[in-house]
Design a protein around this motif. Structure first.
Motif: not given
Length: 172
Positions: A109-124
């Motif tokens: 779950x923690x890794x998933x959160x990091x990946x999601x935040x990274x993906x949102x950052x890339x999209x931004x």
């Protein structure tokens, strides 16, 4: 909670299938995108072409968003369905082996959160890069940062997630 338990009891195979399918599309799609950017698109003929690739990446991340959400929902179902095997309602350990497995679920779950935040950052970043008001040079700089650092981080973390998932599945 009763809905989650009944779903995991009656439709566990479907939930696991949707979870694995979403993980494959998310991690596999990012790996393919990274391969495309790293090897096939190394020297674009002009800066405008690179800016259009940034827009393509942005659209791909928009395509991935529902799969990330589905991955989150299915992982919640599986984690909450397993939690009662590890701890009781007061939080005390029921079985040391199940508690260790539940720790791995929390790590996922923690890794998933990091990946999601990274993906949102890339999209931004890519949203700013493909913006009509931005300079093309800025799009080039942003695209380089996404393909050199951010996308490979998510691919590696996704591989770790898949490995932990296979470990957890084989531990039941």
């Amino acid at each position: 909670r009763d809905f989650i338990y009944s779903t995991m009891t009656d439709h566990a195979t479907a939930v696991i299938f949707l979870h694995v399918l979403s993980a494959v599309i998310w991690v596999g799609g990012m790996a393919a995108l990274w391969f495309f950017a790293k090897f096939l698109g190394k020297h674009p003929s002009n800066e405008q072409r690179l800016a259009s690739r940034a827009a393509l990446f942005k659209k791909f991340f928009t395509f991935l968003a529902p799969f990330v959400l589905l991955l989150f929902v299915t992982s919640l179902f599986m984690a909450l369905g397993y939690k009662d095997n590890a701890v009781d309602e007061l939080g005390f350990s029921l079985d040391p082996h199940n508690l260790e497995l539940y720790k791995y679920i929390n790590i996922k779950g923690a890794i998933w959160m990091i990946m999601t935040m990274n993906m949102i950052f890339m999209a931004w970043i890519l949203n700013r890069a493909s913006c009509k008001l931005c300079h093309v040079k800025k799009a080039t700089d942003c695209f380089w940062m996404v393909t050199t650092y951010l996308l490979p981080i998510n691919v590696i973390l996704g591989g770790v997630e898949i490995y932990i998932g296979v470990f957890l599945r084989s531990s039941f």
